[in-house]
Enzyme design. Structure first.
Site, PDB file in Angstrom:
ATOM      1  N   THR A 216       0.860  -1.155   0.000  1.00  0.00           N
ATOM      2  CA  THR A 216       0.000   0.000   0.000  1.00  0.00           C
ATOM      3  C   THR A 216       0.899   1.208   0.000  1.00  0.00           C
ATOM      4  O   THR A 216       2.096   1.075   0.148  1.00  0.00           O
ATOM      5  CB  THR A 216      -0.875  -0.106   1.275  1.00  0.00           C
ATOM      6  OG1 THR A 216      -1.579  -1.304   1.180  1.00  0.00           O
ATOM      7  CG2 THR A 216      -1.754   1.058   1.497  1.00  0.00           C
TER       8      THR A 216
ATOM      9  N   THR B 293      -4.019   1.646  -2.410  1.00  0.00           N
ATOM     10  CA  THR B 293      -3.399   0.322  -2.485  1.00  0.00           C
ATOM     11  C   THR B 293      -3.886  -0.529  -3.641  1.00  0.00           C
ATOM     12  O   THR B 293      -4.977  -0.326  -4.167  1.00  0.00           O
ATOM     13  CB  THR B 293      -3.670  -0.450  -1.165  1.00  0.00           C
ATOM     14  OG1 THR B 293      -2.871  -1.619  -1.126  1.00  0.00           O
ATOM     15  CG2 THR B 293      -5.123  -0.831  -1.011  1.00  0.00           C
TER      16      THR B 293
ATOM     17  N   SER C  42     -10.790  -3.177   5.592  1.00  0.00           N
ATOM     18  CA  SER C  42      -9.418  -2.680   5.417  1.00  0.00           C
ATOM     19  C   SER C  42      -8.817  -2.317   6.771  1.00  0.00           C
ATOM     20  O   SER C  42      -9.529  -2.150   7.756  1.00  0.00           O
ATOM     21  CB  SER C  42      -9.472  -1.432   4.538  1.00  0.00           C
ATOM     22  OG  SER C  42      -8.216  -0.813   4.492  1.00  0.00           O
ATOM     23  N   SER C  43      -7.485  -2.179   6.777  1.00  0.00           N
ATOM     24  CA  SER C  43      -6.798  -1.659   7.969  1.00  0.00           C
ATOM     25  C   SER C  43      -6.242  -0.260   7.712  1.00  0.00           C
ATOM     26  O   SER C  43      -5.561   0.304   8.585  1.00  0.00           O
ATOM     27  CB  SER C  43      -5.620  -2.567   8.347  1.00  0.00           C
ATOM     28  OG  SER C  43      -6.057  -3.862   8.584  1.00  0.00           O
TER      29      SER C  43
HETATM   30  O1  DON Z   1      -6.770  -2.527   3.058  1.00  0.00           O
HETATM   31  C1  DON Z   1      -5.909  -3.137   3.669  1.00  0.00           C
HETATM   32  O2  DON Z   1      -5.857  -3.177   4.873  1.00  0.00           O
HETATM   33  C2  DON Z   1      -4.837  -3.856   2.872  1.00  0.00           C
HETATM   34  N1  DON Z   1      -5.318  -4.125   1.549  1.00  0.00           N
HETATM   35  C3  DON Z   1      -3.608  -3.025   2.863  1.00  0.00           C
HETATM   36  C4  DON Z   1      -2.462  -3.692   2.152  1.00  0.00           C
HETATM   37  C5  DON Z   1      -1.143  -3.193   2.546  1.00  0.00           C
HETATM   38  O3  DON Z   1      -1.008  -2.289   3.330  1.00  0.00           O
HETATM   39  C6  DON Z   1       0.022  -3.877   1.990  1.00  0.00           C
HETATM   40  N2  DON Z   1       1.216  -3.182   2.363  1.00  0.00           N
HETATM   41  N3  DON Z   1       2.151  -3.518   2.882  1.00  0.00           N
END
Ligand code: DON
Length: 561
Positions: A370, A388, A441-442
């Site tokens: 992301t 992301t 999501s986070s």
């Molecule tokens: O929305 C989310 O929480 C994940 N799709 C985020 C993915 C992410 O942060 C990958 N990065 N390291």
């Protein structure tokens, strides 16, 4: 004598910590700043501000420039969340998260025996959620933009056509995914070339796609030639996204989660991101403890944060999902009596076990890639946006004709409740797949006020670790007196309820501290990844100048004036 020595030593350390020298400041500017994962994107955003555009114009430019310069996570084939605070103090947030296609089903990633089919939700066309980024930037521009869309798009199109110079980190990122690119795509793609440091990647097809979007507007991507090409391409590769899916996509303005911590007011993303609610829960659970005196990354501080994180992530797993599909008991989850009760069985003597922690009981009256960027403009508007493709280069499926990667966001649903996703997060029934639903999501784009004035803009990538990384960055400044850059640089750790372990960035925590934690029953691991998060933040200093914190774990750069 022993007592005397201890007194002398602790007085010295107390004195030393009170007089802590500021060792590292990030870029300081007077008026405005953009901090993002690539210098090119920060510069394009900052130039838009210099031209007289506002933070929202700069958001559009930065988001698109990241799609060109940082296709690892920057995207037009993914989605994200944006939190804003205007110069007059008004706040809000935008959800441009991907959605499940209309033909999606609850068990689409399970075989006939109800086992997860490996890689189906992470690699290739079946992993793709309907992209939201283009809808997002046009929604922002329509509501708050001041410059004509052409002036914002043109520098990004020029960047795509003139090329992006490959950095060392980028060469490694591209190289590391070669096998997946080959596995997923029918032909070799632009990124299958052996890109080396200082090579220039020219993306004329992406430049053409962006030009059509600039000329025809948002509907070009969702209803025009681009939509037709995109849905045909996805279906040719075995996916289920149709023209109807694209035509029905909408970004959504939502109300942010707002809460107080000491004298700070924190404004963060609401569901379908778990970011704001979990951040609020954790901060409310730790607020009664004197972290400032315990100190940064000390035994007690790590224990308190870990225990609050454990309890909040257990709630996340059970309660949180797309609010358009499930009822989220937000008020109850953020209720101070409830949160006090959650921490009631915490003790400094011994780790709580995650197996003994479940989601809290609430009486409901019915009813890793992301990227984050932070912007403050010369008018005092602030934008915090996290965007992301989910995994690095998303599903790895690259539409050569249109020039971009497509996300694998479908993996953020719980394909099978109780079975972990790619971030090891255990999902519950509430986050199961349904047509048109957004996956939990986070992502935690966050803005902080102090004494009613803008104080900090912050966010990060990092999958499940996003929430706890944002948390630590805020605490590093507020509790432990760090500069923005120091707060970004400081070593990080993370706990997410399950698996029951504290993840630490390798080689950054003292071995004696680790032993003490283990002695109290905590399991420590450094195996997951060499870094946790990649924070880009801006701090408003007392004299109203801005300090950028650009994470040197990546190529992140602050640019401003
Ligand atoms: O929305 C989310 O929480 C994940 N799709 C985020 C993915 C992410 O942060 C990958 N990065 N390291």
């Amino acid at each position: 004598m022993k007592y005397f020595l201890i007194t002398i030593l602790s007085t010295f350390f107390l004195f030393a910590s009170c007089n802590k020298k500021i060792t590292k400041r990030g870029l300081i500017t007077k008026h405005a700043m953009v901090v993002s994962a690539r210098e090119e994107a920060s510069k394009i955003g900052s130039d838009i501000l210099k031209k007289g555009g506002n933070a929202f114009d700069a958001m559009v430019a930065t988001e698109l420039a990241l799609a060109v310069a940082y296709p690892y996570a920057g995207n037009i084939g993914g989605g994200g969340f944006m939190v804003y605070r205007k110069h007059d103090g008004k706040t809000g947030c935008l959800d441009y998260r991907e959605k499940a296609p209309l033909q999606a089903t609850k068990s689409m990633y399970l075989d006939k025996d109800h086992n997860i089919i490996p890689e189906k939700s992470t690699l290739g066309a079946m992993a793709i959620g309907i992209p939201g980024t283009i809808a997002g930037i046009f929604a922002v521009h329509e509501k708050f933009g001041t410059l004509p869309i052409q002036e914002i798009f043109q520098p990004v199109i020029d960047l795509a056509n003139n090329g992006v110079v490959v950095t060392e980190k980028q060469a490694k990122q591209i190289y590391s995914k070669q096998a997946d690119f080959l596995k997923v795509n029918k032909d070799t793609i632009l990124f299958s070339n052996e890109w080396k440091i200082n090579d220039t990647i020219i993306q004329t097809n992406l430049g053409r796609t962006l030009t059509r979007i600039m000329q025809n507007g948002r509907d070009e991507f969702y209803k025009g030639e681009t939509a037709k090409t995109l849905s045909r391409f996805i279906q040719d590769n075995g996916g289920i996204i149709t023209e109807e899916d694209l035509a029905k996509y909408e970004a959504k303005w939502r109300n942010p989660i707002i809460f107080e911590y000491d004298d700070l007011k924190i404004i963060s993303m609401s569901p379908p991101s778990s970011g704001g609610i979990c951040l609020a829960q954790i901060m409310k659970m730790i607020e009664p403890f004197d972290l400032h005196n315990y100190g940064h990354n000390t035994l007690k501080t790590i224990q308190i944060l870990t225990e609050a994180e454990r309890r909040s992530y257990a709630d996340r797993s059970f309660y949180l999902a797309d609010p358009d599909f499930v009822n989220i008991p937000s008020i109850e989850l953020l209720d101070s009596t409830y949160l006090k009760k959650r921490m009631a069985n915490f003790s400094f003597e011994k780790a709580t076990r995650s197996s003994e922690v479940s989601h809290g009981k609430i009486e409901i009256v019915e009813s890793n890639e992301t990227t984050h960027y932070s912007i403050i403009d010369q008018f005092g508007n602030a934008v915090s946006a996290t965007t992301t493709l989910n995994g690095a280069y998303g599903s790895k499926l690259y539409c050569s004709e249109l020039g971009f990667f497509l996300n694998n966001e479908m993996d953020d649903f719980s394909s099978k409740p109780g079975v972990p996703n790619m971030f090891g997060l255990i999902g519950g029934e509430s986050n199961s797949i349904a047509p048109g639903k957004r996956m939990l999501s986070s992502m935690t784009p966050t803005i902080i006020e102090k004494n009613d004035a803008l104080f900090m803009v912050v966010g990060t990538p990092g999958g499940a670790t996003i929430i706890t990384t944002v948390l630590q960055t805020i605490l590093n400044v507020h509790e432990f007196g760090m500069t923005m850059q120091e707060a970004v640089n400081a070593p990080r750790f993370h706990h997410q309820w399950l698996p029951d372990e504290i993840r630490m960035e390798p080689n950054t925590f003292n071995i004696h501290l680790i032993k003490e934690l283990e002695h109290l029953g905590y399991e420590i691991t450094t195996k997951h990844s060499p870094v946790i998060g990649k924070v880009d933040g801006i701090l408003v200093l007392d004299d109203k100048t801005l300090e950028g914190g650009a994470d040197n774990r990546g190529d992140d750069t602050a640019v401003g004036f």
